[in-house]
Scaffold this motif. Structure first.
Motif, mmCIF file in Angstrom:
data_model
loop_
_atom_site.group_PDB
_atom_site.id
_atom_site.type_symbol
_atom_site.label_atom_id
_atom_site.label_comp_id
_atom_site.label_asym_id
_atom_site.label_seq_id
_atom_site.Cartn_x
_atom_site.Cartn_y
_atom_site.Cartn_z
ATOM 1 N N TYR A 1 0.339 -1.416 -0.022
ATOM 2 C CA TYR A 1 -0.225 0.011 0.018
ATOM 3 C C TYR A 1 0.943 1.626 -0.027
ATOM 4 N N ASP A 2 2.103 1.291 0.248
ATOM 5 C CA ASP A 2 2.781 1.826 -0.378
ATOM 6 C C ASP A 2 2.503 2.802 1.154
ATOM 7 N N VAL A 3 3.348 2.834 2.109
ATOM 8 C CA VAL A 3 2.552 3.744 3.133
ATOM 9 C C VAL A 3 3.996 3.690 3.798
ATOM 10 N N GLU A 4 4.228 5.382 4.416
ATOM 11 C CA GLU A 4 4.876 6.417 4.389
ATOM 12 C C GLU A 4 5.545 5.568 6.420
ATOM 13 N N ASP A 5 6.970 6.014 6.115
ATOM 14 C CA ASP A 5 6.987 5.463 7.559
ATOM 15 C C ASP A 5 6.656 4.615 8.056
ATOM 16 N N LEU A 6 6.587 3.030 7.382
ATOM 17 C CA LEU A 6 6.516 2.242 7.929
ATOM 18 C C LEU A 6 7.135 1.613 9.393
ATOM 19 N N ARG A 7 7.696 1.638 9.713
ATOM 20 C CA ARG A 7 7.814 1.170 10.750
ATOM 21 C C ARG A 7 6.678 1.510 12.138
ATOM 22 N N GLN A 8 7.124 2.956 12.166
ATOM 23 C CA GLN A 8 6.262 3.923 13.341
ATOM 24 C C GLN A 8 4.873 3.661 13.397
ATOM 25 N N ARG A 9 4.296 3.339 11.307
ATOM 26 C CA ARG A 9 2.720 3.047 11.243
ATOM 27 C C ARG A 9 2.470 1.128 12.216
ATOM 28 N N ILE A 10 3.608 0.996 12.069
ATOM 29 C CA ILE A 10 3.431 -0.654 12.546
ATOM 30 C C ILE A 10 3.480 -0.620 14.667
ATOM 31 N N ALA A 11 4.192 0.347 14.590
ATOM 32 C CA ALA A 11 3.859 0.534 15.999
ATOM 33 C C ALA A 11 3.365 1.226 16.678
ATOM 34 N N HIS B 1 5.652 12.091 -13.008
ATOM 35 C CA HIS B 1 4.562 11.320 -12.434
ATOM 36 C C HIS B 1 4.854 9.694 -13.296
ATOM 37 N N HIS B 2 5.114 9.861 -14.217
ATOM 38 C CA HIS B 2 5.133 8.700 -15.150
ATOM 39 C C HIS B 2 6.528 7.551 -13.526
ATOM 40 N N LYS B 3 7.749 8.210 -13.684
ATOM 41 C CA LYS B 3 8.542 8.220 -12.657
ATOM 42 C C LYS B 3 8.402 7.277 -11.167
ATOM 43 N N SER B 4 6.897 8.008 -11.000
ATOM 44 C CA SER B 4 7.171 8.035 -8.736
ATOM 45 C C SER B 4 6.187 6.932 -10.070
ATOM 46 N N ALA B 5 5.069 6.428 -10.315
ATOM 47 C CA ALA B 5 4.621 5.360 -10.898
ATOM 48 C C ALA B 5 5.091 4.174 -11.038
ATOM 49 N N SER C 1 5.164 1.088 -9.113
ATOM 50 C CA SER C 1 5.228 -0.614 -9.194
ATOM 51 C C SER C 1 6.054 -1.296 -8.830
ATOM 52 N N ALA C 2 7.435 -0.655 -8.592
ATOM 53 C CA ALA C 2 8.768 -1.368 -8.194
ATOM 54 C C ALA C 2 8.322 -2.115 -6.884
#
Lengths: 252, 122
Positions: free
Chosen positions: A107-117, B4-8, B12-13
Motif C-alpha cells: 500500500y506504499d505506506v510512508e514511515d512504515l515502522r512507525q505505522r506498525i508501532a 508522475h510516470h517515474k513515481s508510478a 510498481s517496483a
C-alpha cells in the motif's frame, strides 16, 4: 454544499448465469459514516461488496468509490481502501510484523515502522508483533487482520463480520477502536454483519437486502419503530421470514 | 520520463519487491523449503559433475552427443523447476487464503506475475 459520497451505487445489477444476485440496488454513503449491509445468506451482500471493491464487473449499473468508477478505475483508489474478512487470512507462517511490513509496502505506506508501532499500540499487538501469525488465537488473528485493514489508514473500509470469533469483551473493544478510527479519520465504513447488537451500536444506517433487492434502508432507531420491534434481530427476522412490506404494515 | 510516470514506476517496483519480500520471509520461516532449495541443485550439480568427468575421459562422438543431451536435460530441468516455483508460489497464496488480500491491494496482476517470475528460480 453537500459532500460528494464516498461510495455511490446506482441501479446495480449482477446476474450469474440465470440468477440475479443483485437486482437493481442504489444507495450512496457519505464520508465519515458507518453503514451496515444486512441480509440473509444469498441476499447479495458479498456481491455488492465485491462490486464496490471492483472485483467483479456489474451486469449493469454503476459503482463509484471516492470518485473512481469500479472496476475500470479501481487502481486509482485501491490505495485509499482496505477490507477485512474472517474468510480471508494473512499468511500464517509469517510473523505479525512481517505481514504488516509486506502489506504496508504493497500500500506504499510512508514511515512504515512507525505505522506498525502505532497499530501495535492501538490494537494491543505489541507483544505479538514477532510471533508467527499461526501461533495466535482466533481473537488475536482477528486483531491482526484489522491491523492489516488499517495499515494504509483507508478512507473507505469494508468489513465483513469484523468481530466474528471474538469474545464479547474483545469484540466490544474492537468496536470501540473502529468507532474511534471512523471518527478521527472521517472514514466511510461499510459493514456486513450478522451480529445485530454490533450493528445497533456501530451503525447510523442499515441497508437490508433480500433476494438482491433493498428491502429497507434507514437508521436502526427508525427501523425499530417502523417494525414495532425492540431489537434489530427481530426486524431482521421479520424481513427475512416474510415480506418486509407486510411486516411494516402489520406493525403500523 | 515525466515525474508522475517515474513515481508510478517506483511504486510498481515497491509493490513487486513487497511480494518478493513476502516469499523471502516464507522461505526463511520454513526449513523444509530451505532444504528443498539446497538439496535439488546439489544433487544435480554432483550428478552433472560426475557425468562431465566421465565424458571428458571418453571424448568420442557418442560421449559428446550424450554430453549435449545431458546439458539439454539440465536446462530443461532448470525451466521445469522455475515453472514449479511459479506455480507453487501462486498456490501458496491460495492455500494461505491470502489471494483476497492481494486482489484487494493496489498490486496489479502484471506486478504479481513479475514477482512470481523473479522468485520462481529461487
Amino acid at each position: 454544499m453537500p459532500q460528494s459520497p464516498s461510495i455511490a451505487v446506482e441501479r446495480l445489477v449482477k446476474i450469474y448465469k440465470t440468477v440475479a444476485a443483485v437486482d437493481g440496488i442504489s444507495f450512496s454513503l457519505a464520508p465519515g459514516t458507518i453503514t451496515a449491509l444486512l441480509g440473509g445468506n444469498g441476499a447479495g451482500k458479498t456481491t455488492t461488496i465485491a462490486s464496490i471493491m471492483g472485483l467483479i464487473t456489474p451486469t449493469s449499473g454503476r459503482v463509484s468509490v471516492l470518485g473512481a468508477q469500479m472496476p475500470q478505475q479501481r487502481y486509482r483508489v485501491l490505495q485509499r481502501m482496505n477490507f477485512e474478512s474472517p474468510y480471508v487470512e494473512v499468511p500464517m507462517r509469517l510473523t505479525v510484523r512481517q505481514n504488516l511490513t509486506v502489506f504496508g509496502k504493497l500500500y506504499d505506506v510512508e514511515d512504515l515502522r512507525q505505522r506498525i508501532a502505532e497499530l501495535g499500540h492501538e490494537l494491543d499487538l505489541v507483544d505479538l508483533l514477532d510471533r508467527p501469525t499461526s501461533n495466535l488465537s482466533a481473537g488475536q488473528k482477528t486483531r491482526v487482520s484489522l491491523a492489516k485493514a488499517l495499515i494504509n489508514s483507508p478512507d473507505v473500509l469494508l468489513l465483513d463480520e469484523p468481530t466474528a470469533s471474538l469474545d464479547p469483551d474483545t469484540a466490544d473493544w474492537v468496536r470501540g477502536r473502529l468507532e474511534r478510527y471512523c471518527r478521527d479519520r472521517h472514514a466511510t465504513v461499510l459493514l456486513a454483519s450478522h451480529n445485530m447488537s454490533e450493528v445497533e451500536r456501530l451503525c447510523e444506517r442499515v441497508i437490508m437486502l433480500k433476494r438482491g433487492r433493498i428491502e429497507d434502508d434507514d437508521t436502526p432507531a427508525k427501523l425499530l419503530r417502523r417494525y414495532g420491534r425492540s431489537t434489530l434481530e427481530e426486524v431482521f427476522l421479520d424481513v427475512a421470514r416474510s415480506n418486509g412490506g407486510e411486516a411494516r404494515e402489520a406493525a403500523q | 520520463m515525466s515525474r508522475h510516470h517515474k513515481s508510478a514506476v517506483a511504486s510498481s517496483a515497491r509493490r513487486i519487491s513487497a511480494m518478493m519480500l513476502r516469499h523471502w520471509y516464507l522461505l526463511r520461516s520454513s526449513w523444509p523449503r530451505l532444504l528443498d532449495l539446497i538439496y535439488w541443485p546439489t544433487v544435480q550439480m554432483v550428478t552433472w559433475g560426475f557425468l562431465q568427468y566421465y565424458i571428458a575421459n571418453n571424448a568420442g562422438f557418442f560421449a559428446r552427443a550424450g554430453g549435449t543431451f545431458i546439458g539439454a536435460v539440465l536446462l530443461w530441468d532448470i525451466l521445469f523447476r522455475g515453472q514449479l516455483g511459479f506455480s507453487i508460489s501462486f498456490l501458496e497464496e491460495m492455500y494461505s487464503r491470502n489471494l483476497g488480500n492481494i486482489m484487494m491491494s493496489p498490486l496489479r496482476p502484471f506486478e504479481f506475475i513479475i514477482a512470481l517470475m523473479v522468485i520462481s528460480p529461487v
